[in-house]
Write an enzyme that holds these catalytic residues in place. Structure first.
Site, short mmCIF file in Angstrom:
data_model
loop_
_atom_site.label_atom_id
_atom_site.label_comp_id
_atom_site.label_asym_id
_atom_site.label_seq_id
_atom_site.Cartn_x
_atom_site.Cartn_y
_atom_site.Cartn_z
N TYR A 28 44.26 45.91 44.83
CA TYR A 28 43.70 44.68 44.19
C TYR A 28 44.77 43.58 44.18
O TYR A 28 45.45 43.38 43.17
CB TYR A 28 43.28 44.99 42.76
CG TYR A 28 42.30 46.13 42.61
CD1 TYR A 28 41.05 46.09 43.22
CD2 TYR A 28 42.62 47.24 41.83
CE1 TYR A 28 40.14 47.15 43.08
CE2 TYR A 28 41.71 48.29 41.67
CZ TYR A 28 40.48 48.23 42.30
OH TYR A 28 39.59 49.27 42.14
N TRP A 32 42.18 39.27 38.66
CA TRP A 32 40.83 39.63 38.22
C TRP A 32 40.63 39.20 36.76
O TRP A 32 41.55 39.36 35.94
CB TRP A 32 40.64 41.15 38.29
CG TRP A 32 39.96 41.64 39.53
CD1 TRP A 32 38.67 42.08 39.64
CD2 TRP A 32 40.51 41.81 40.85
NE1 TRP A 32 38.40 42.48 40.92
CE2 TRP A 32 39.50 42.33 41.69
CE3 TRP A 32 41.78 41.55 41.42
CZ2 TRP A 32 39.69 42.60 43.04
CZ3 TRP A 32 41.97 41.81 42.76
CH2 TRP A 32 40.94 42.34 43.55
N ASP A 35 40.76 42.08 33.89
CA ASP A 35 42.10 42.68 33.98
C ASP A 35 43.12 41.75 33.33
O ASP A 35 43.97 42.19 32.54
CB ASP A 35 42.50 42.91 35.44
CG ASP A 35 41.65 43.97 36.11
OD1 ASP A 35 40.49 43.68 36.42
OD2 ASP A 35 42.14 45.10 36.30
N GLN A 106 32.96 38.31 35.29
CA GLN A 106 33.28 39.65 34.76
C GLN A 106 33.19 39.61 33.24
O GLN A 106 33.09 38.52 32.66
CB GLN A 106 34.68 40.08 35.22
CG GLN A 106 34.62 41.23 36.20
CD GLN A 106 35.98 41.75 36.62
OE1 GLN A 106 37.00 41.12 36.40
NE2 GLN A 106 35.98 42.91 37.25
N ASP A 168 31.75 49.17 38.22
CA ASP A 168 31.21 48.81 39.54
C ASP A 168 30.18 49.74 40.16
O ASP A 168 29.19 49.30 40.70
CB ASP A 168 32.37 48.68 40.54
CG ASP A 168 33.36 47.60 40.14
OD1 ASP A 168 33.16 46.92 39.13
OD2 ASP A 168 34.35 47.45 40.88
N TYR A 356 35.47 56.91 40.49
CA TYR A 356 35.48 55.54 39.98
C TYR A 356 34.71 55.44 38.66
O TYR A 356 35.13 56.04 37.69
CB TYR A 356 34.90 54.67 41.10
CG TYR A 356 35.33 53.22 41.18
CD1 TYR A 356 36.57 52.79 40.78
CD2 TYR A 356 34.46 52.27 41.71
CE1 TYR A 356 36.93 51.45 40.90
CE2 TYR A 356 34.81 50.92 41.85
CZ TYR A 356 36.05 50.52 41.43
OH TYR A 356 36.39 49.20 41.55
N TRP A 357 33.58 54.79 38.58
CA TRP A 357 32.86 54.66 37.31
C TRP A 357 31.73 55.67 37.16
O TRP A 357 30.85 55.51 36.33
CB TRP A 357 32.33 53.24 37.14
CG TRP A 357 33.41 52.26 36.81
CD1 TRP A 357 34.09 51.47 37.70
CD2 TRP A 357 33.98 51.97 35.53
NE1 TRP A 357 35.05 50.71 37.04
CE2 TRP A 357 35.00 51.00 35.71
CE3 TRP A 357 33.74 52.45 34.23
CZ2 TRP A 357 35.75 50.49 34.66
CZ3 TRP A 357 34.50 51.93 33.18
CH2 TRP A 357 35.49 50.97 33.41
N GLU A 400 44.56 54.32 37.66
CA GLU A 400 43.42 53.44 37.37
C GLU A 400 42.36 54.21 36.55
O GLU A 400 41.79 53.67 35.61
CB GLU A 400 42.84 52.94 38.69
CG GLU A 400 41.74 51.91 38.58
CD GLU A 400 41.20 51.49 39.95
OE1 GLU A 400 41.65 52.04 40.99
OE2 GLU A 400 40.29 50.62 39.98
C1 DGY Z 1 36.62 46.41 43.81
O1 DGY Z 1 36.97 45.88 44.88
O2 DGY Z 1 36.27 47.59 43.73
C2 DGY Z 1 36.68 45.60 42.58
O3 DGY Z 1 36.63 46.39 41.46
C3 DGY Z 1 35.63 44.56 42.55
O4 DGY Z 1 35.78 43.86 41.37
#
Ligand code: DGY
Length: 433
Positions: A28, A32, A35, A106, A168, A356-357, A400
């Site tokens: 990243y 953001w 963030d 966001q 996400d 991830y989520w 993360e």
């Molecule tokens: C990603 O690129 O996965 C980011 O979280 C988008 O905001």
């Protein structure tokens, strides 16, 4: 513990790029929105000038209509997809002339971040002076939301893209993807050259993500067209919680500053309506938690995620509702063999502890739940969330996201996604105070 704090500070200093912070190197490489907010809370504990600059830079990206984008592309790099050439924010007549950005937002954390900076500050007078210089931009951002993202005037704002939610690739969005059939895009993923593909969204999911952006671009990111046409239009409990918490912070801060009665009055109006609708529309009595609502297809999305518990943070639930949230949390997410708090219902077949989520533990949600639980007097469970957060970071590093299954920590490799991740460091610093 001091060693861990020092390591956290060095993560933040390493990710600082002269005016803003990256969430983590390579994966990243820009600024953001949410963030930045969490990062400012971490910096406020040991370097207030950086915390202030982080927020100033974020707010400097504000569009003419009050909108604040989710990514601000400060630099040119081909290590991230989709970058500025895909998003083309300059299609919008409202966009910043100074920065290239995305055309989505966001979770609006800035209001409560300012209040946290004030809470943490050792020089309250100077910090209030700083806040006085930026607070109207945050107010303008809230005005944007209520005037452009609430077509039925309910007091609840919508998001039009999963990347706006912050969560996400949550399994909740699977219900939306099943209503869409986007074309197959041809593109080169960059995220999977930094992180194992098993920990990231799938190619087909990215087709959906890009397709929604293309629809918005075809209409120059105009809100009224997005509301009319976007296949993704969701009232998200986490997003609205962040806005409601920030409303209250703006009220408190304007009161401290003085002479802002009109704005306080307007914020209170938004706030009363928002909290009422939130409880009427987003609390699912059978599940005993808050859920998302699909505004495009007019149906509740009946899944339990860590977002379901987040309203504790903004004092939205009644005492009874809070008790119900805590019961569900402890029953499904909080057994002795689990770290609190998985991002998605561990008893669901959609749960994936590495992706991830779709299941892993996230430090920012734990931070939100820690303060939310304390708000309602659940001190022991709040302490457990804090202890679990410290333990996963001590064992795995400043990742993360993290596996929620304790058993896995015997075999190592339980921190996933990017390493030396800024908000994991920033919010740990805050929780350790
Ligand atoms: C990603 O690129 O996965 C980011 O979280 C988008 O905001």
């Amino acid at each position: 513990m001091e060693k861990l704090q020092n390591k956290a500070k060095s993560v933040l200093n390493k990710n600082w790029k002269d005016g803003f912070s990256v969430p983590c190197a390579n994966l990243y490489p820009f600024q953001w929105f949410w963030d930045s907010g969490f990062i400012a809370i971490g910096f406020a504990h040991f370097d207030m000038p950086k915390a202030e600059k982080e927020i100033e830079t974020l707010l400097d990206s504000q569009w003419d209509n009050g909108f604040i984008p989710h990514i601000i592309f400060h630099t040119e790099t081909d290590s991230y997809f989709p970058g500025p050439d895909f998003h083309q924010s300059d299609l919008s007549s409202q966009a910043s002339k100074k920065y290239k950005s995305t055309g989505m937002t966001q979770p609006p954390v800035t209001g409560f971040v300012l209040q946290d900076m004030y809470r943490i500050s050792k020089d309250k007078k100077a910090t209030l002076k700083f806040i006085e210089g930026v607070i109207d931009k945050v107010y303008f951002n809230h005005k944007y939301f209520y005037e452009n993202r609430d077509p039925k005037n309910e007091g609840l704002v919508y998001i039009y893209h999963n990347w706006e939610s912050g969560t996400d690739n949550s399994p909740i969005w699977d219900d939306i993807w099943s209503t869409m059939d986007p074309p197959e895009y041809s593109f080169v993923r960059r995220d999977t050259s930094h992180v194992d593909a098993s920990q990231r969204p799938s190619k087909r999911e990215y087709d959906h993500y890009l397709h929604i952006i293309d629809i918005a671009k075809a209409h120059q990111y105009r809100d009224e067209k997005i509301a009319e046409l976007s296949p993704f239009l969701v009232q998200d409990p986490l997003f609205n919680t962040m806005l409601i918490k920030s409303n209250q912070s703006l009220i408190d801060l304007y009161q401290l500053i003085g002479n802002n009665e009109d704005k306080i009055q307007q914020l209170k109006e938004w706030q009363d309506k928002a909290i009422k609708s939130f409880n009427e529309k987003l609390f699912d009595k059978d599940l005993g938690v808050y859920i998302h609502y699909d505004l495009r297809n007019e149906k509740p999305l009946r899944h339990i995620s860590s977002s379901s518990f987040s309203p504790l943070f903004a004092n939205i639930p009644s005492k009874e509702q809070a008790a119900s949230l805590v019961n569900v949390m402890m029953e499904k997410f909080g057994n002795d063999d689990q770290y609190l708090c998985a991002s998605f219902d561990p008893t669901s077949e959609r749960f994936n502890p590495k992706k991830y989520w779709r299941g892993p533990v996230w430090v920012n949600l734990n931070w939100i739940l820690y303060y939310g639980l304390k708000n309602y007097g659940y001190v022991d469970i709040a302490q457990r969330v804090k202890k679990d957060t410290i333990e996963i970071i001590e064992k795995a590093g400043f990742y993360e996201y993290f596996d929620s299954r304790k058993e896995e920590y015997k075999n190592g490799n339980t921190g996933y996604g990017g390493n030396d991740f800024s908000w994991s460091a920033a919010l740990l610093i805050d929780m350790l105070q």
